[in-house]
Design a protein around this motif. Structure first.
Motif, PDB file in Angstrom:
ATOM      1  N   LYS A  79      -2.882  25.774 -11.452  1.00 55.94           N
ATOM      2  CA  LYS A  79      -3.657  26.771 -10.730  1.00 55.94           C
ATOM      3  C   LYS A  79      -5.121  26.687 -11.155  1.00 55.94           C
ATOM      4  CE  LYS A  79      -3.582  31.506  -9.290  1.00 55.94           C
ATOM      5  NZ  LYS A  79      -2.715  32.596  -9.009  1.00 55.94           N
ATOM      6  N   ALA A  80      -6.015  26.704 -10.188  1.00 50.13           N
ATOM      7  CA  ALA A  80      -7.470  26.676 -10.370  1.00 50.13           C
ATOM      8  C   ALA A  80      -7.978  25.357 -10.948  1.00 50.13           C
ATOM      9  CB  ALA A  80      -7.940  27.866 -11.206  1.00 50.13           C
ATOM     10  N   GLU A  81      -7.174  24.301 -10.887  1.00 48.97           N
ATOM     11  CA  GLU A  81      -7.596  23.017 -11.424  1.00 48.97           C
ATOM     12  C   GLU A  81      -8.754  22.403 -10.619  1.00 48.97           C
ATOM     13  OE1 GLU A  81      -5.646  18.786 -12.803  1.00 48.97           O
ATOM     14  OE2 GLU A  81      -4.407  20.566 -12.659  1.00 48.97           O
ATOM     15  N   LEU A 131      -1.594  26.936  -0.743  1.00 45.77           N
ATOM     16  CA  LEU A 131      -1.577  25.944  -1.823  1.00 45.77           C
ATOM     17  C   LEU A 131      -2.992  25.547  -2.234  1.00 45.77           C
ATOM     18  CD1 LEU A 131       1.320  23.689  -0.506  1.00 45.77           C
ATOM     19  CD2 LEU A 131       1.353  25.037  -2.606  1.00 45.77           C
ATOM     20  N   LEU A 132      -3.870  25.353  -1.259  1.00 41.54           N
ATOM     21  CA  LEU A 132      -5.246  24.975  -1.563  1.00 41.54           C
ATOM     22  C   LEU A 132      -5.989  26.106  -2.268  1.00 41.54           C
ATOM     23  CD1 LEU A 132      -7.490  22.875  -1.397  1.00 41.54           C
ATOM     24  CD2 LEU A 132      -8.024  23.741   0.896  1.00 41.54           C
ATOM     25  N   ALA A 133      -5.798  27.326  -1.807  1.00 39.19           N
ATOM     26  CA  ALA A 133      -6.440  28.479  -2.443  1.00 39.19           C
ATOM     27  C   ALA A 133      -6.009  28.603  -3.901  1.00 39.19           C
ATOM     28  CB  ALA A 133      -6.118  29.757  -1.680  1.00 39.19           C
ATOM     29  N   ASP A 134      -4.727  28.398  -4.167  1.00 45.01           N
ATOM     30  CA  ASP A 134      -4.230  28.450  -5.554  1.00 45.01           C
ATOM     31  C   ASP A 134      -4.867  27.344  -6.399  1.00 45.01           C
ATOM     32  OD1 ASP A 134      -2.640  30.645  -5.084  1.00 45.01           O
ATOM     33  OD2 ASP A 134      -0.783  29.500  -4.897  1.00 45.01           O
ATOM     34  N   SER A 176      -8.263  34.448   1.711  1.00 44.36           N
ATOM     35  CA  SER A 176      -9.198  34.968   2.704  1.00 44.36           C
ATOM     36  C   SER A 176     -10.566  34.286   2.653  1.00 44.36           C
ATOM     37  CB  SER A 176      -9.368  36.479   2.534  1.00 44.36           C
ATOM     38  OG  SER A 176      -9.869  36.771   1.245  1.00 44.36           O
ATOM     39  N   ARG A 177     -10.864  33.603   1.553  1.00 44.84           N
ATOM     40  CA  ARG A 177     -12.146  32.895   1.436  1.00 44.84           C
ATOM     41  C   ARG A 177     -12.119  31.515   2.086  1.00 44.84           C
ATOM     42  NH1 ARG A 177     -14.654  32.718  -4.282  1.00 44.84           N
ATOM     43  NH2 ARG A 177     -16.305  31.784  -3.029  1.00 44.84           N
TER      44      ARG A 177
END
Length: 85
Positions: A3-5, A56-59, A66-67
């Protein structure tokens, strides 16, 4: 991918190109040869796969769904997302 990588890519109005594989054996975000590739178990019907890819991309980016906005490739394996806000 953790996450956030991919958080180093987060910048307002940045565009992120991804290659999607729907109906895969697992959900996964990976970086191969400088390209983001996303595999999702969801079938590409009625926008369901796009929603799964968005999550998946947001994570992977460490931002809220929403961004992200899909700006190109709604029916293609090659998609472009834009980060807003």
């Amino acid at each position: 991918m953790k996450k956030a990588e991919l958080s180093y890519l987060v910048e307002d109005r940045a565009r992120i190109a991804v290659r999607v594989t729907p109906k895969a054996s697992r959900n996964e975000v990976m970086l191969r040869e400088g390209q983001i590739r996303i595999q999702t178990t969801t079938a590409p019907e009625n926008g369901k796969a796009n929603k799964a890819v968005l999550k998946l991309l947001a994570d992977a980016l460490g931002i809220a769904k929403s961004r992200l906005e899909l700006i190109q490739g709604a029916t293609s394996k090659d998609k472009v997302f834009q980060i807003n806000g």
